[in-house]
Design a protein around this motif. Structure first.
Motif, PDB file in Angstrom:
ATOM      1  N   ILE A 194       0.924  -1.175  -0.025  1.00 27.27           N
ATOM      2  CA  ILE A 194      -0.095   0.132  -0.041  1.00 27.27           C
ATOM      3  C   ILE A 194       0.796   1.375   0.023  1.00 27.27           C
ATOM      4  CG2 ILE A 194      -1.688   1.167   1.210  1.00 27.27           C
ATOM      5  CD1 ILE A 194      -3.107  -1.074   2.362  1.00 27.27           C
ATOM      6  N   GLY A 195       0.689   2.098  -1.143  1.00 24.92           N
ATOM      7  CA  GLY A 195       1.659   3.335  -1.214  1.00 24.92           C
ATOM      8  C   GLY A 195       0.912   4.352  -0.506  1.00 24.92           C
ATOM      9  N   TRP A 227      -2.879   4.077  -2.272  1.00 24.84           N
ATOM     10  CA  TRP A 227      -3.431   3.188  -3.408  1.00 24.84           C
ATOM     11  C   TRP A 227      -2.846   1.813  -2.888  1.00 24.84           C
ATOM     12  CZ3 TRP A 227      -4.873   5.923  -8.334  1.00 24.84           C
ATOM     13  CH2 TRP A 227      -5.915   5.018  -8.973  1.00 24.84           C
ATOM     14  N   ARG A 228      -3.664   0.729  -3.224  1.00 20.86           N
ATOM     15  CA  ARG A 228      -3.241  -0.740  -3.133  1.00 20.86           C
ATOM     16  C   ARG A 228      -2.422  -1.109  -4.354  1.00 20.86           C
ATOM     17  NH1 ARG A 228      -6.641  -6.016  -2.205  1.00 20.86           N
ATOM     18  NH2 ARG A 228      -5.097  -7.429  -1.968  1.00 20.86           N
ATOM     19  N   LEU A 229      -1.419  -1.731  -4.425  1.00 20.91           N
ATOM     20  CA  LEU A 229      -0.648  -2.389  -5.636  1.00 20.91           C
ATOM     21  C   LEU A 229      -0.687  -3.790  -5.357  1.00 20.91           C
ATOM     22  CD1 LEU A 229      -0.002   1.016  -5.669  1.00 20.91           C
ATOM     23  CD2 LEU A 229       2.077   0.082  -6.758  1.00 20.91           C
ATOM     24  N   ASP A 230      -0.361  -4.472  -6.511  1.00 19.78           N
ATOM     25  CA  ASP A 230      -0.241  -6.013  -6.368  1.00 19.78           C
ATOM     26  C   ASP A 230       1.320  -6.181  -6.434  1.00 19.78           C
ATOM     27  OD1 ASP A 230       0.370  -5.443  -9.206  1.00 19.78           O
ATOM     28  OD2 ASP A 230      -1.273  -6.456 -10.028  1.00 19.78           O
ATOM     29  N   VAL A 231       1.503  -7.529  -6.557  1.00 23.50           N
ATOM     30  CA  VAL A 231       2.975  -7.979  -6.474  1.00 23.50           C
ATOM     31  C   VAL A 231       3.615  -7.364  -7.635  1.00 23.50           C
ATOM     32  CG1 VAL A 231       2.638  -9.706  -4.818  1.00 23.50           C
ATOM     33  CG2 VAL A 231       2.187 -10.050  -7.571  1.00 23.50           C
ATOM     34  N   HIS A 232       2.899  -7.209  -8.791  1.00 19.30           N
ATOM     35  CA  HIS A 232       3.814  -6.706 -10.140  1.00 19.30           C
ATOM     36  C   HIS A 232       3.731  -4.989 -10.088  1.00 19.30           C
ATOM     37  CE1 HIS A 232       3.342 -10.711 -11.468  1.00 19.30           C
ATOM     38  NE2 HIS A 232       2.275 -10.835 -11.048  1.00 19.30           N
ATOM     39  N   TRP A 236      -7.745  -0.748   7.403  1.00 18.46           N
ATOM     40  CA  TRP A 236      -8.140  -1.039   6.076  1.00 18.46           C
ATOM     41  C   TRP A 236      -7.047  -1.830   5.348  1.00 18.46           C
ATOM     42  CZ3 TRP A 236      -5.652   0.927   1.561  1.00 18.46           C
ATOM     43  CH2 TRP A 236      -6.069   0.608   0.243  1.00 18.46           C
ATOM     44  N   ALA A 237      -5.589  -1.740   5.826  1.00 14.53           N
ATOM     45  CA  ALA A 237      -4.564  -2.711   5.331  1.00 14.53           C
ATOM     46  C   ALA A 237      -4.945  -4.048   5.904  1.00 14.53           C
ATOM     47  CB  ALA A 237      -3.183  -2.177   5.762  1.00 14.53           C
ATOM     48  N   LYS A 238      -5.169  -4.266   6.949  1.00 13.17           N
ATOM     49  CA  LYS A 238      -5.592  -5.447   7.651  1.00 13.17           C
ATOM     50  C   LYS A 238      -6.794  -6.310   6.452  1.00 13.17           C
ATOM     51  CE  LYS A 238      -6.171  -4.450  11.699  1.00 13.17           C
ATOM     52  NZ  LYS A 238      -6.416  -4.682  13.352  1.00 13.17           N
ATOM     53  N   THR A 239      -7.795  -5.339   6.337  1.00 11.83           N
ATOM     54  CA  THR A 239      -8.942  -6.129   5.520  1.00 11.83           C
ATOM     55  C   THR A 239      -8.430  -6.358   4.302  1.00 11.83           C
ATOM     56  OG1 THR A 239      -9.655  -3.796   4.827  1.00 11.83           O
ATOM     57  CG2 THR A 239     -10.661  -4.729   6.725  1.00 11.83           C
ATOM     58  N   LYS A 282       0.652  -6.893   3.845  1.00  5.31           N
ATOM     59  CA  LYS A 282       1.714  -7.026   5.172  1.00  5.31           C
ATOM     60  C   LYS A 282       2.605  -5.774   5.115  1.00  5.31           C
ATOM     61  CE  LYS A 282      -0.279 -10.477   6.664  1.00  5.31           C
ATOM     62  NZ  LYS A 282      -1.263 -10.413   8.061  1.00  5.31           N
ATOM     63  N   ALA A 283       2.431  -4.749   3.909  1.00  9.86           N
ATOM     64  CA  ALA A 283       3.354  -3.937   3.792  1.00  9.86           C
ATOM     65  C   ALA A 283       2.710  -2.607   3.487  1.00  9.86           C
ATOM     66  CB  ALA A 283       4.647  -4.087   2.895  1.00  9.86           C
ATOM     67  N   ILE A 284       3.222  -1.407   4.071  1.00  6.08           N
ATOM     68  CA  ILE A 284       2.788  -0.167   3.852  1.00  6.08           C
ATOM     69  C   ILE A 284       4.127   0.703   3.480  1.00  6.08           C
ATOM     70  CG2 ILE A 284       1.753   2.119   4.553  1.00  6.08           C
ATOM     71  CD1 ILE A 284      -0.016   0.400   6.409  1.00  6.08           C
TER      72      ILE A 284
END
Length: 543
Positions: free
Chosen positions: A309-310, A321-326, A361-364, A368-370
């Motif tokens: 999460i950036g 904004w949430r980003l996937d592994v890519h 929100w990150a837990k939902t 595991k990283a911000i």
């Protein structure tokens, strides 16, 4: 162009907290309890003021012998444990003043260098992004020459004080001391100011010691919440318990981390306490603190296994904004607003509430990283660097960069979320350049802050901020080359779509094949007379 950019530091995992502090209110005060606390705080506060003065007088000549002499003088007026707590607080205050003195000298040197550079340029010369230009008028140029002399005098005095080991410290705070001469502007009466001043100069704090009963012999709190204080020698006649101790009538209870505190107290582990009085509310508070072993640092790659999460920090909100592994953005951007008006306690509460919403929100999301920016505006809000841009200076001065990161790291440690700090260079600029327009649609408007959060997350993952990178070296259409590699960074349209070129992209046909394709004879022939379609039969194969 890349030669003019400063190097980007690698992202790193922020270290977890090394200590814990919890606070509770002391209720059901009796008049005798408040009288004793005020007397003890005032007496120890006067001793702390004298000891701090002695420590500042020693300066760089401080040694263990002078420390022992000061502690012996204080022991006869209080106790050995109170004397140790007072001398330790004096050393910490002197060391903090020295660090602030060095920061002040560096600030003066930066201002002098900026003014000297601008004075060397012709009046009215425009500046660049890297260096400021000349001053706008002869009047401003003349005023800055006078300020340059003032800064030189201040720097000379500050350097002389540092070499001599002289520091300037005000117990109770310089701001509160100045308010005494501006009571109308501070909206205080002389009586109210005196209450604030005396309460800030009281001394009611003591460090703990492992192995002693309940972890502290000076200010002791039992697991049941009973608070007792070791009275100084001149006030032992006020004791209501054995061994010169005073037990408060009210009991305390810690709601936050209460079980962890109780476990340490029952095990007789070191526990530090501080009792302070809030003049504005008229309440007494007890703060308990202890050290904890730093948590094991999680590798960056392990923390980024479920995406990241950036977070882009702004003056009044966090753009997330949430980003996937890519490194691709998922879902919609989110914003967590906070206000920085009012008292320091109100601002701190606003920050804690905003960070709680972010972590929940990150837990939902299962992340595991911000990723946050490693911001430090200590050298960016100087008066000489930004000059007339008072609004911008006020903006960056109000951003709680240091407090927000410290709070986020401490709160995330309890939830198992890792905080990754990244270099803030060019995140807003490159994020807007590569991500703002592609993610903007008719129903969603992507802001510059939203695009910056994507840039921060991608930098934490080790991906480049730009959306397109070079394909594999043996791509069938481009072989070992690609337009993003061939084009220079300043080339316009290098991130756009490839233009349509008529004709196939191979060498087996002429470039004008597309224009002549419509005139070629079709393999399928239509009989105009019968409107019947026929196809040529395949050839017969014989041995």
């Amino acid at each position: 162009m890349a030669d003019h950019l400063r190097p980007i530091d690698a992202p790193f995992v922020a270290l977890g907290p090394s200590g814990v502090a919890i606070r509770t209110r002391i209720k059901q005060f009796t008049p005798e309890d408040e009288k004793v606390l005020r007397l003890v705080g005032a007496h120890l506060g006067s001793l702390a003021s004298k000891d701090l003065k002695a420590r500042c007088r020693d300066g760089l000549e401080h040694s263990t012998d002078t420390w022992a002499a000061r502690k012996r003088d204080l022991t006869s007026l209080s106790s050995s444990r109170w004397a140790g707590a007072i001398t330790k607080a004096s050393h910490d205050q002197w060391a903090l003043a020295r660090r602030c003195q060095l920061a002040h000298i560096q600030n003066l040197e930066a201002g002098i260098n900026t003014i000297a550079h601008r004075l060397s340029l012709p009046v009215g010369e425009k500046g660049t992004k890297k260096a400021p230009g000349g001053y706008r008028s002869r009047q401003e140029w003349h005023a800055k020459t006078r300020r340059l002399h003032v800064l030189h005098d201040r720097l000379e005095q500050a350097c002389a004080d540092r070499e001599a080991g002289v520091v300037h410290v005000v117990r109770g705070g310089k701001r509160l001391a100045r308010n005494r001469h501006h009571l109308t502007d501070a909206q205080l009466t002389e009586t109210e100011w005196r209450q604030w001043w005396e309460a800030e100069r009281w001394f009611l704090q003591a460090d703990g010691e492992s192995g002693k009963r309940y972890g502290n012999e000076t200010i002791r709190v039992s697991p049941e919440g009973e608070v007792s204080i070791k009275l100084p020698a001149p006030l032992t006649d006020l004791a209501n318990a054995r061994h010169g101790r005073y037990v408060l009538a009210s009991k305390v209870r810690f709601w936050h981390r209460g079980q962890e505190w109780a476990d340490r107290v029952e095990a007789n582990r070191a526990m530090a306490y501080r009792i302070h009085y809030d003049v504005a509310r008229g309440r007494w508070y007890l703060t308990a603190s202890w050290q904890i072993p730093p948590s094991k640092t999680t590798p960056v790659q392990a923390a980024l296994a479920d995406g990241v999460i950036g977070v882009d920090t702004n003056a009044d909100h966090l753009a997330v904004w949430r980003l996937d592994v890519h490194g691709n953005p998922i879902g919609k951007p989110r914003r967590f607003f906070y206000g920085l008006s009012g008292t320091a306690q109100h601002r701190d509460a606003q920050i804690r509430h905003t960070l709680s919403r972010l972590l929940n929100w990150a837990k939902t999301c299962g992340v595991k990283a911000i990723a946050v920016e490693d911001l430090d505006f200590a050298a960016e809000k100087t008066r000489e660097k930004h000059g007339r841009r008072r609004r911008f200076r006020r903006l960056i001065s109000g951003m709680p960069t240091g407090k927000l990161r410290a709070r986020l790291t401490s709160m995330a440690d309890a939830t198992g979320i890792v905080i990754i700090a990244v270099d803030p260079a060019y995140t807003s600029k490159w994020g807007a350049q590569h991500w703002q327009k592609p993610l903007t649609s008719k129903t969603r408007k992507t802001t510059r802050h939203d695009a910056a959060s994507i840039a921060i997350g991608r930098r934490a993952q080790g991906h480049p901020i730009r959306r397109r990178t070079a394909p594999p070296p043996h791509d069938q259409s481009d072989r070992a080359g690609h337009r993003t590699v061939q084009a220079r960074p300043e080339a316009l349209g290098r991130e756009g779509t490839r233009p349509r070129i008529p004709g196939p992209r191979t060498g087996c046909a002429q470039p004008d094949t597309a224009s002549t394709r419509v005139t070629r004879t079709s393999k399928t022939v239509r009989d105009v007379r019968s409107d019947q379609v026929w196809v040529q039969d395949s050839l017969l194969l014989t041995d």
